[in-house]
Design an enzyme around this catalytic site. Sequence first.
Site, short mmCIF file in Angstrom:
data_model
loop_
_atom_site.label_atom_id
_atom_site.label_comp_id
_atom_site.label_asym_id
_atom_site.label_seq_id
_atom_site.Cartn_x
_atom_site.Cartn_y
_atom_site.Cartn_z
CB CYS A 82 39.32 -43.41 10.68
SG CYS A 82 38.32 -43.68 12.13
CG HIS A 175 42.84 -41.40 13.30
ND1 HIS A 175 42.56 -40.22 12.63
CD2 HIS A 175 41.64 -41.92 13.62
CE1 HIS A 175 41.26 -40.04 12.57
NE2 HIS A 175 40.67 -41.05 13.17
CD GLU A 177 45.66 -39.30 11.07
OE1 GLU A 177 45.82 -40.52 10.85
OE2 GLU A 177 44.57 -38.82 11.45
#
Length: 207
Positions: A82, A175, A177
Amino acid sequence: MNVSSTIGVLALQGAFAAHLDLLTSLDVVGRPVRLPSDLEGLDGLILPGGESTTMSNLLRSYDLLGPLSEFISAGHPVFGTCAGMILLSDRILDGRADQIALKSIDIVVRRNGYGRQVDSFETDIDVDGFDSAFHAVFIRAPRIEEVGPDVDVLARHEGVPVLVRQGTVMAASFHPELTNDDRIHRLFADMVRDASSSGVTSRDQVR
Ligand code: GLN
């Protein structure tokens, strides 16, 4: 002897904590990076999501810009997600004039390129080499508008590249994560292990 890799996560601002947690769950040592000296001895680095203009300012004020560029040109793998992808890109559309494009991967990105009404969304994407879909979370995400001839597109959303790789540099507009799925981090950890075992050093590898 099996020595585990050490992967840094740029921790000036943004979504760095979840990356560190994910790395800890793999066979990898994670280290927050705030100072140039934190880069010493790292095998790879993640540039997280957050706010790319703020990160640009902080990279300058923490004197990290030069050391970070050297780290990347030495051939150490980096993964930008990002805002981190915006930092690694070759060119930024709709960015702030003074924000940093490290030109580490041959892509053109449009900041906040998915538009207002879909500021944030989640979707399943197919990633090259994965045997089931990956759930991807996009938050005010940059949109990849152009990819150079040496860039591999590993995943697309509605035809637009969202996970790309060029040599030792990988970038995602989402994202990875934020879900419990660690497959993209494992892919990066494998890139780091491969680079370390092929003996990348700042002396013998200049990109
Ligand atoms: N829109 C942010 C930027 O321009 C990126 C958003 C994110 O990292 N989730 O930096």
